[in-house]
Design a protein around this motif. Sequence first.
Motif, mmCIF file in Angstrom:
data_model
loop_
_atom_site.group_PDB
_atom_site.id
_atom_site.type_symbol
_atom_site.label_atom_id
_atom_site.label_comp_id
_atom_site.label_asym_id
_atom_site.label_seq_id
_atom_site.Cartn_x
_atom_site.Cartn_y
_atom_site.Cartn_z
ATOM 1 N N GLU A 13 37.770 44.148 67.316
ATOM 2 C CA GLU A 13 37.680 42.787 67.853
ATOM 3 C C GLU A 13 36.815 42.729 69.117
ATOM 4 O OE1 GLU A 13 41.472 41.427 69.300
ATOM 5 O OE2 GLU A 13 41.052 39.383 68.621
ATOM 6 N N ILE A 64 40.696 39.177 61.007
ATOM 7 C CA ILE A 64 40.813 39.532 62.423
ATOM 8 C C ILE A 64 41.871 38.627 63.063
ATOM 9 C CG2 ILE A 64 39.566 39.679 64.626
ATOM 10 C CD1 ILE A 64 38.583 41.770 62.624
ATOM 11 N N ARG A 94 46.534 39.265 60.124
ATOM 12 C CA ARG A 94 45.581 40.124 60.844
ATOM 13 C C ARG A 94 45.782 41.576 60.403
ATOM 14 N NH1 ARG A 94 43.115 40.290 66.305
ATOM 15 N NH2 ARG A 94 43.618 42.244 67.360
#
Length: 272
Positions: free
Chosen positions: A41, A152, A207
């Motif tokens: 990320e 994500i 996620r």
Amino acid sequence: MGHLNDDGTYVVSDDDRAAFERDGYVHLTGLLRPDEVDELEVVYDRFLRREIDVAGRDYCDMAGDYGRDPSDYSIINVMLPRRYHPAWQGNIYERRTAQVAAQLCGDGMDIDYDQLLAKQPHKDDAVFAWHQDMAYWPDTPDRRTATFWLAIDDSTVDNGCMRFIPATNAEGALRPHAPVFGGRGESHALGTDLLDGDVVVDVPIARGDCTVHNERVMHGSGGNSTAGYRRAYVLAYRSVETIAIERELGFTHSHNDAGEVLDSVGVAEQTR
Ligand SMILES: O=C(O)CCC(=O)C(=O)O
């Protein structure tokens, strides 16, 4: 259900393999651990802040034309992040998915392209048009494909999760596709209409989970009505032979490729 072992190997179950084969996609839970997603990320957000240079049309909007003001993009699309940030080559997502691609498709698979797709908050028009990936690609004898779509952020119906029409991969012919916004010179997106009887399945995932789809299943996604981003990291595996043919044709999945500005051809002729 597939699972991640302590030694970092992800084991796909027989049911996962059967679903991938039958429906053209499968949802794999917990492909990456939370700390592994955290690490990706950091770089992902550098791309979104445009701290990593991306050439020309490889930074664009998948829900609009190339002329749109970047601050207004609905689906920020970064093509080929591993080309623009070579340090990402061999990252944990690439290593883990390589094992899974082999389990789903057999030997001889490699990374064809990668892509970031981030829906900005409050973008009801962040709609990814219904399509089959093969409509975008040159035809090749070996069509084996495993396209990983890593969440994500938790992806939900409200922020525009993936949606599929199961088993459309088994149809005899590719459906006819057309550019969604003007021609291929003005935008990249291709779309095709739903048909009577199509059953849409929304696939919200957490996620660190992913979906994996093949080159023929119909899929797309809806707008983002939430206050948060919907960020996805795509990694597409195809056979080494297919990738070699594509590159020979000058097809790298970059939107800056010479052929990209031409209208897609031959799509309706693909029947296998
Ligand atoms: O991110 C999306 O909403 C769609 C992605 C997609 O169509 C793909 O990766 O093939």
